[in-house]
Design a protein around this motif. Sequence first.
Motif, short mmCIF file in Angstrom:
data_model
loop_
_atom_site.label_atom_id
_atom_site.label_comp_id
_atom_site.label_asym_id
_atom_site.label_seq_id
_atom_site.Cartn_x
_atom_site.Cartn_y
_atom_site.Cartn_z
N LEU A 137 -2.88 -1.52 -4.00
CA LEU A 137 -1.61 -2.16 -4.36
C LEU A 137 -1.24 -1.89 -5.81
O LEU A 137 -0.06 -1.70 -6.15
CB LEU A 137 -1.67 -3.67 -4.09
N GLN B 111 -0.20 2.05 -6.11
CA GLN B 111 0.88 2.63 -5.33
C GLN B 111 2.18 2.85 -6.11
O GLN B 111 2.89 3.83 -5.85
CB GLN B 111 1.15 1.80 -4.07
N PRO B 112 2.56 2.03 -7.10
CA PRO B 112 3.84 2.28 -7.79
C PRO B 112 3.87 3.58 -8.57
O PRO B 112 4.97 4.12 -8.82
CB PRO B 112 3.97 1.07 -8.74
N ILE C 215 5.17 6.68 -6.22
CA ILE C 215 6.38 6.57 -5.42
C ILE C 215 7.46 7.43 -6.07
O ILE C 215 7.58 7.44 -7.30
CB ILE C 215 6.86 5.10 -5.34
N ASN D 139 4.82 13.40 0.11
CA ASN D 139 4.89 12.76 -1.21
C ASN D 139 5.04 13.80 -2.31
O ASN D 139 5.83 13.62 -3.24
CB ASN D 139 3.63 11.92 -1.43
N ALA E 108 1.22 5.31 2.83
CA ALA E 108 1.21 4.19 3.78
C ALA E 108 0.00 4.24 4.71
O ALA E 108 -0.49 3.20 5.16
CB ALA E 108 2.50 4.20 4.59
N MET F 96 10.44 3.72 -0.42
CA MET F 96 9.87 2.43 -0.04
C MET F 96 8.40 2.35 -0.42
O MET F 96 7.68 3.35 -0.36
CB MET F 96 10.04 2.20 1.46
N GLU F 97 7.96 1.17 -0.80
CA GLU F 97 6.54 0.98 -1.10
C GLU F 97 5.70 1.33 0.12
O GLU F 97 6.00 0.91 1.24
CB GLU F 97 6.27 -0.46 -1.51
N PRO F 98 4.62 2.10 -0.06
CA PRO F 98 3.77 2.46 1.09
C PRO F 98 3.26 1.25 1.85
O PRO F 98 3.17 1.28 3.09
CB PRO F 98 2.63 3.23 0.42
N ALA G 96 4.68 -1.68 2.28
CA ALA G 96 5.76 -2.23 3.10
C ALA G 96 6.02 -1.36 4.33
O ALA G 96 6.23 -1.87 5.44
CB ALA G 96 7.03 -2.37 2.26
N LEU H 27 3.78 -9.34 0.16
CA LEU H 27 5.17 -9.11 0.52
C LEU H 27 5.73 -10.31 1.28
O LEU H 27 4.99 -11.10 1.87
CB LEU H 27 5.30 -7.86 1.40
#
Length: 300
Positions: free
Chosen positions: A35, A38-39, A42, A86, A160, A201-203, A205, A237
């Motif tokens: 978590l 991940q940002p 992206i 990606n 994801a 989108m966030e992986p 989510a 989330l």
Amino acid sequence: MEGLYCSEAPACSEGPLAPEDSKMLEDERVLNNLLQLQPFTIPSQNYFKHIQHDVQPFMRKVVTKWMLEVCEEQGCEEQVFAVAVNFVDRFLCVCVVQRSQLQLLAAVCLLLASKLRQCQPLAVKLLSCYTDFSVSQQEIKAWELLVISKLGWDLSPITAFDFVDHLICRVPCLSRHPADIRKFATGFLAQAITEPEFMMMEPAALAVASIASAVQPSIPMHEWNAALTTMAAAVNLDPIALHPIIPQIEMVVERDAMVLPTVPYQSHEPLTPTNKQQAPEPMDIFDGNKTPTEVTDIHF
């Protein structure tokens, strides 16, 4: 020496891969690290609006579907496709390309992802063959270092797929049949990754929404709501915010299922351009333009 022997079967070969490590999946520190990381990988912006002038969203859809077909026919590990897409998105965020260079970029990203995420990388000659030789081996090799440099040598993105096993094992109604749930969830997820609307989108989510979409028809509604709440809480989330995403993924899968072959792909050996049942069709988005032969043809 026997204790050092690795019995894991490499990708593109017969036999199963190494099973999941339950200790890793149940450890909250691993999920928290995913978590937190991940940002950073992206895609930073909608490059169709701000960077790319010749590449359109439907072209990304075409090229990512081609990438998915190549990965499926070559028996690649699932992470290869996600990582390659990606790479494509992040490269297009920082470098302007022509539509005639899009399949070349996709082939290079598949090569890099296969080197990083499976035991046996895809061959350059094979990738050139899958492009119907519209992309040469020399072009793929020339662009490899270019793509790496534009990505800042950050070649370990969080996708994801990284979250799927962590989420399934945390939901009792899903962990009863994890293999079946995982098969459908990853299938939904792969289709969602091909859609431009999900690229930023966030992986985490996207993983939650894909799993929820895959299991919705097979479990009671109260169990489905509980599963969605549990998965959303595990990745910090709001489950209500995920509700609009779930039907979007279902629509994508339903639409793509209408154009899939009626005979499913089944094989006990990796497919090559000489023995595959149905090759990915050459992409028809380049208006007859030939792929440039010089790396300097990119507009920096």
